[in-house]
Design a protein around this motif. Structure first.
Motif, short mmCIF file in Angstrom:
data_model
loop_
_atom_site.label_atom_id
_atom_site.label_comp_id
_atom_site.label_asym_id
_atom_site.label_seq_id
_atom_site.Cartn_x
_atom_site.Cartn_y
_atom_site.Cartn_z
N GLU A 143 -7.59 35.50 64.81
CA GLU A 143 -8.86 36.17 65.13
C GLU A 143 -9.44 36.90 63.91
OE1 GLU A 143 -7.63 37.38 69.63
OE2 GLU A 143 -8.33 39.01 68.33
N LEU A 144 -8.55 37.44 63.10
CA LEU A 144 -9.01 38.18 61.92
C LEU A 144 -9.39 37.25 60.77
CD1 LEU A 144 -6.45 41.15 61.86
CD2 LEU A 144 -8.86 41.26 62.49
N GLY A 145 -9.35 35.96 61.03
CA GLY A 145 -9.74 35.00 59.98
C GLY A 145 -8.58 34.52 59.15
N GLY A 146 -7.37 34.65 59.67
CA GLY A 146 -6.18 34.28 58.90
C GLY A 146 -5.57 32.96 59.32
N SER A 147 -4.25 32.89 59.18
CA SER A 147 -3.55 31.63 59.46
C SER A 147 -2.26 31.90 60.21
CB SER A 147 -3.25 30.92 58.15
OG SER A 147 -2.44 29.79 58.38
N ALA A 158 2.20 41.98 50.68
CA ALA A 158 0.97 42.70 51.01
C ALA A 158 -0.20 42.22 50.16
CB ALA A 158 1.20 44.20 50.79
N GLY A 159 0.06 41.88 48.91
CA GLY A 159 -1.00 41.50 47.99
C GLY A 159 -1.80 40.31 48.44
N ASP A 160 -1.17 39.38 49.12
CA ASP A 160 -1.95 38.24 49.61
C ASP A 160 -2.04 38.20 51.13
OD1 ASP A 160 0.69 37.40 49.78
OD2 ASP A 160 0.51 36.07 48.05
N GLY A 161 -1.73 39.30 51.78
CA GLY A 161 -1.95 39.38 53.23
C GLY A 161 -1.01 38.52 54.06
N ASN A 162 0.14 38.18 53.48
CA ASN A 162 1.10 37.31 54.19
C ASN A 162 2.16 38.20 54.85
OD1 ASN A 162 3.28 34.57 53.08
ND2 ASN A 162 2.66 35.20 55.09
N LEU A 163 2.09 38.28 56.19
CA LEU A 163 2.93 39.21 56.95
C LEU A 163 4.26 38.58 57.33
CD1 LEU A 163 0.14 40.05 59.52
CD2 LEU A 163 0.71 41.41 57.50
N HIS A 164 5.30 39.37 57.30
CA HIS A 164 6.57 38.92 57.84
C HIS A 164 7.15 39.96 58.77
CE1 HIS A 164 6.56 35.47 55.32
NE2 HIS A 164 6.94 36.05 54.20
N GLN A 222 8.19 36.40 61.57
CA GLN A 222 6.86 35.78 61.64
C GLN A 222 6.30 35.57 60.24
OE1 GLN A 222 4.81 34.15 62.92
NE2 GLN A 222 5.43 34.06 65.06
N ASP A 223 5.23 34.79 60.14
CA ASP A 223 4.71 34.41 58.83
C ASP A 223 3.18 34.32 58.86
OD1 ASP A 223 4.78 33.37 56.16
OD2 ASP A 223 4.66 31.32 56.96
N GLY A 224 2.55 35.15 59.68
CA GLY A 224 1.08 35.10 59.79
C GLY A 224 0.40 35.59 58.52
N VAL A 225 -0.85 35.19 58.37
CA VAL A 225 -1.63 35.62 57.21
C VAL A 225 -2.95 36.21 57.72
CG1 VAL A 225 -2.57 34.97 54.97
CG2 VAL A 225 -0.74 33.62 55.98
N ILE A 226 -3.40 37.25 57.03
CA ILE A 226 -4.70 37.85 57.33
C ILE A 226 -5.42 38.12 56.02
CG2 ILE A 226 -4.21 38.98 59.54
CD1 ILE A 226 -3.77 41.43 57.27
N PRO A 227 -6.76 38.24 56.05
CA PRO A 227 -7.44 38.69 54.84
C PRO A 227 -6.87 40.05 54.47
CG PRO A 227 -9.02 37.95 56.50
CD PRO A 227 -7.68 38.02 57.18
#
Lengths: 449, 478
Positions: free
Chosen positions: B411-415, B376-382, B343-348
């Motif tokens: 929902e958390l304001g991400g992408s 982790a530094g830019d909230g980009n999850l994998h 996955q490649d979601g992003v969160i604040p």
């Protein structure tokens, strides 16, 4: 014509309240563009009201120019028509401020100076030093992709905008990008708006990425006898491991304008460099800078905090410094390969001298952006020719040139943006898609868009 | 699809005339390989052509227009959202022959390259002179700059220096009608709409990029790599916020959970601790004394958040080994599972502790093994969801679990995607982020460039054929 317009403005007051539609001639003259004053100045208070004004203008086919503090109203071609000045003054709220995430959503009417003061309370800033300085609005800064020498370290608005909300001429609000620092979902339509000078839509909310304020800053001032020396210094600085926040090179006229007093050493150049970071960064940068200066036999001094800050503000607002002394001056901006800056400064001096004019040149030497002011107190038609020669020189060097300021009388003979490239047809079709009635800043942009 | 193939006769002779006989693949056994990219297998191309010049690209596109064949550009095929595969019968334009670095101009900190140049090769070409190209996707040894531009690729080191779009100055591109345009320039500003910025990240759906002018960055004087080891995941995620709060922006700030780093360690022997719950891989760049100073602050932040130990890489070799482990992590997980889905979601970034907890819960509820390795530094999850695609029930659970994670990010304001792109993986999820008006405007812009959908059809925008579904057809492990 006038009666028809009055009737349509009556419709406008059905969209906005009476006091939001200002028809006072003095107020309208305050936002005149190239001598052309609008019929009215409107002050929407929400994004919906901005959208409603745009829809109204589209239906009535009226020319609309968005503005705030009028720091950039002199940019661009003379508008084809200008009926409504759309002031974003009332849209100056901060919506979502997440200092721990280093992000914020803010409205376009917020002034840069106010915004910086707000952010500084939490040790943050938006590292932009555009023309207009503290008076520049965030919306205008983004719409013009306006920047100053800080671009060297931090980039331009295009590198800091995470997303935005835009009011379209259809009267809709659309969103692009997002609020997180990394995001590749969908077309990056925000990029089109950044630097579009209000010709596609009106930015009603901007999501910015924020940066920590450097703990310490020092500005160095160096005097160089000639352009060979400034070139050598620039090469040494940019190939060193130092990461200066910003650097500029000024000719003596520019240095005099920026410092507000006569520059004593005629024919010489002044270089300024700012470093920021921990005390260690400052000390180490200072040591290395001094050894570079010694090697090139340049004299150097430092400016202390408050006066350095004020000095950089004047550098950023070079246009105001120029026009306050030379009211009819022409100001051009060349974007060049970094290596060509010094050569362009030299050429500019020669071309201007042919017409008996002096120049004030400011080279954002870290990024290849050169401002040339042609110093004059009266409208001089021959300066159109100088401008065209400078553009040719810029293009020959692989760059481009735009005219940032010119007396309206001269704009008939000056090509403000220069000839468009082979991607112009795409730009024209984008403009048609966003603004089919051609109501937003009509005719002011590249190729008369 | 069979009908389409007969309707669109393959102009094989014309293709061979344009690029040369040897540079067209059309036999079933040859084109089969091009059904795949990093996401999964899709339509078999009618032919794969390998142009060597912009003029050849232009002619192939013009031919495709005449014959009604879709065209998709392809670099190394490492993309993770299906950007380089066909969704229907058509042509694949392979860029492996357009792999020249055309110009390196160090004084002006830029290079002009063909799209088939491998990302790492550009950095290597300027390394001795003290420069590098900043965006560094994990696949940088294989992936091409053309693909990077199309996807607006990121990478671990984009935390401080920005993603691809921040490093591209100008482009040459072939439009859907075969004409050639130039956007931007080789300087930092160019009058007119920022078409370079629009094309970057447009996933090959607006134009085919044939030449790229990129910025080069000066290498830092010193690099320091730290490995912080934790006994609990929340301690690691909380450290991220503490580092930001200290006003330090590391060059990279990566996290790996215990499960992932054990797989990585077994595969690469990079020196990762086998018994920890999570590690942070933190890199600092700058002046040598400053990097030392910052390393001290970071160490404090880690220890304050209960790091068991903070190690510093003592040599370039040690550092390379740690990064090799990180960059090969997907491959390492492939050794322990038949299939996985990334996955490649992003969160604040401040919501990291919360999303990690959420993902753990999702794993429990769907009875799935999750590995976490991310920026982790830019909230980009994998998150990597491990499964066996031969089991339909596992497939269903992976799809549902992924959809839940993505919905939570939004929902958390991400992408829905931070760097892998939308492609055919997430195009039906775009309505999670964008309204019908937003999407309508994107469609209008697309129609200007690619009115008939000739270029990379079926990508990025919702097709309306599926109903808000995520397309999970995950990579094979191993």
């Amino acid at each position: 014509m006038e009666a028809a317009l009055t009737a349509s403005f009556a419709t406008l007051t059905s969209v906005l309240s009476e006091e939001q539609v200002v028809r006072d001639p003095a107020a309208c003259a305050g936002v005149a563009v190239d001598g052309l004053a609008p019929q009215c100045l409107v002050l929407p208070r929400s994004e919906q009201e901005v959208a409603a004004v745009l829809r109204f203008a589209s239906e009535q086919k009226l020319g609309v120019i968005p503005c705030r503090n009028a720091t950039k109203l002199g940019f661009g071609n003379t508008p084809r028509r200008y009926d409504i000045a759309l002031s974003l003054k009332e849209l100056n709220r901060v919506w979502r401020y997440e200092p721990d995430d280093l992000t914020v959503s803010v409205e376009p009417g917020m002034k840069l100076g106010d915004f910086q003061r707000f952010l500084a309370r939490r040790g943050l800033w938006i590292p932009l030093d555009p023309p207009g300085g503290a008076r520049a609005s965030l919306g205008g800064t983004v719409a013009a992709n306006a920047q100053g020498p800080l671009r060297l370290k931090y980039g331009a608005p295009r590198d800091m905008v995470l997303g935005m909300r835009i009011a379209t001429t259809e009267g809709k609000i659309v969103k692009t990008g997002g609020r997180v620092v990394k995001n590749v979902a969908g077309y990056d339509l925000g990029k089109l708006l950044i630097g579009s000078y209000g010709t596609l839509g009106v930015i009603v909310e901007i999501n910015f990425k924020l940066f920590p304020l450097p703990a310490h800053r020092t500005t160095w001032r160096l005097a160089a006898p000639n352009l060979t020396q400034t070139r050598e210094f620039r090469r040494a600085l940019l190939s060193s491991p130092l990461g200066p926040l910003r650097t500029v090179t000024m000719d003596s006229e520019a240095a005099a304008l920026v410092s507000g007093h006569e520059h004593d050493q005629a024919q010489s150049y002044e270089i300024r460099v700012e470093f920021g970071g921990t005390e260690t960064v400052i000390r180490r940068s200072g040591e290395m800078l001094q050894s570079m200066a010694r090697a090139l036999e340049l004299s150097e001094t430092t400016l202390d905090g408050a006066s350095a800050e004020a000095a950089w503000d004047r550098v950023a607002d070079f246009e105001s410094a120029l026009s306050s002394v030379f009211s009819r001056a022409v100001l051009v901006k060349a974007s060049l390969p970094i290596s060509a800056g010094e050569q362009f400064l030299e050429l500019a001096g020669l071309e201007a001298a042919k017409e008996g004019t002096r120049t004030a040149c400011l080279n954002h030497s870290g990024v290849g952006i050169v401002y040339v002011g042609l110093l004059t107190q009266e409208v001089r038609p021959s300066l159109g020719g100088v401008t065209n020669s400078l553009r040719k020189a810029a293009r020959r060097l692989g760059g481009a040139l735009v005219v940032l300021r010119s007396p309206a009388e001269l704009k008939r003979d000056i090509d403000v943006w220069g000839p468009p490239g082979d991607d112009f047809d795409l730009m024209r079709r984008l403009k048609e898609a966003w603004d089919p009635q051609g109501v937003l800043s009509p005719g002011r942009f590249v190729g008369g868009l | 699809m069979q009908e389409a193939r007969t309707a669109r006769a393959l102009p094989l002779d014309d293709l061979k005339r344009i690029v040369g006989e040897r540079n067209v693949l059309w036999r079933a056994e040859d084109v089969m390989l091009y059904e795949y990219d990093g996401l999964s297998a899709h339509a078999t191309p009618a032919a794969v052509v390998f142009p060597s010049t912009t003029a050849e690209v232009s002619k192939v596109v013009a031919l495709a227009v005449r014959t009604g064949l879709p065209v998709v550009a392809r670099g190394a095929g490492t993309g993770l959202s299906g950007g380089a595969v066909l969704t229907e019968d058509g042509l694949v334009l392979g860029f492996s022959r357009m792999n020249k670095i055309l110009e390196i101009d160090l004084e002006n900190q830029r290079a002009r390259v063909q799209p088939g140049v491998v990302n790492l090769d550009l950095s290597l070409a300027v390394s001795d002179a003290g420069y590098y190209y900043a965006p560094d996707p994990s696949s940088q040894k294989a992936c091409t700059l053309g693909g990077n531009v199309a996807e607006n690729a990121g990478g671990p080191h984009t935390l401080a220096s920005g993603v691809t779009t921040n490093h591209v100055l100008g482009l040459e591109a072939v439009l859907a009608d075969g004409s050639v345009v130039h956007t931007g320039s080789a300087c930092w500003d160019h009058p007119g709409y920022d078409l370079t910025g629009l094309l970057t990240g447009s996933e090959g759906t607006l134009a085919i990029v044939t030449e790229i002018t990129v910025r080069l960055c000066r290498k830092p004087e010193a690099v320091k790599t730290l490995l912080a080891i934790y006994d609990a995941v929340p301690d690691a995620t909380r450290t991220v916020a503490s580092i930001t709060a200290r006003g330090i922006t590391p060059a990279a700030l990566e996290m790996m959970d215990g499960f992932t780093l054990r797989a990585v360690e077994e595969a690469t022997h990079a020196g990762y601790p086998m018994d920890s719950a999570a590690v942070l891989l933190i890199e600092l760049e700058g002046l040598s004394e400053v990097v030392d100073e910052e390393a001290g602050h970071i160490e404090c932040a880690c220890l304050e958040n209960h790091a068991r130990e903070v190690r510093r890489a003592r040599s370039a070799e040690e550092r390379d080994l740690l990064w090799r482990g990180r960059k090969n992590a997907f491959g390492a997980l492939g050794r322990v599972t038949p299939n996985y889905y990334v996955q490649d979601g992003v969160i604040p970034r401040t919501r990291l502790p919360e999303i990690m907890e959420f993902m753990e819960d999702v794993g429990r509820r769907y009875r799935l093994r999750l590995g976490n390795i991310f920026h982790a530094g830019d909230g980009n999850l994998h998150p990597l969801l491990l499964y066996d695609k031969r089991d339909p029930d596992q497939c269903r659970r992976v799809t549902q679990a992924s959809a839940e994670i993505i919905a939570r990010c939004v929902e958390l304001g991400g992408s829905i995607t931070g760097e892998h792109g939308v492609g055919i993986e997430k195009n039906e999820l775009m309505p999670l982020l964008f309204s019908e008006d937003d999407l309508a405007l994107m469609r209008r812009v697309k129609a200007i460039f690619n009115p008939e959908g000739r270029l990379n059809p079926g990508k990025l925008l919702p097709t309306g054929k599926m109903c808000g579904e995520l397309r999970v057809q995950a990579s094979a492990g191993g």
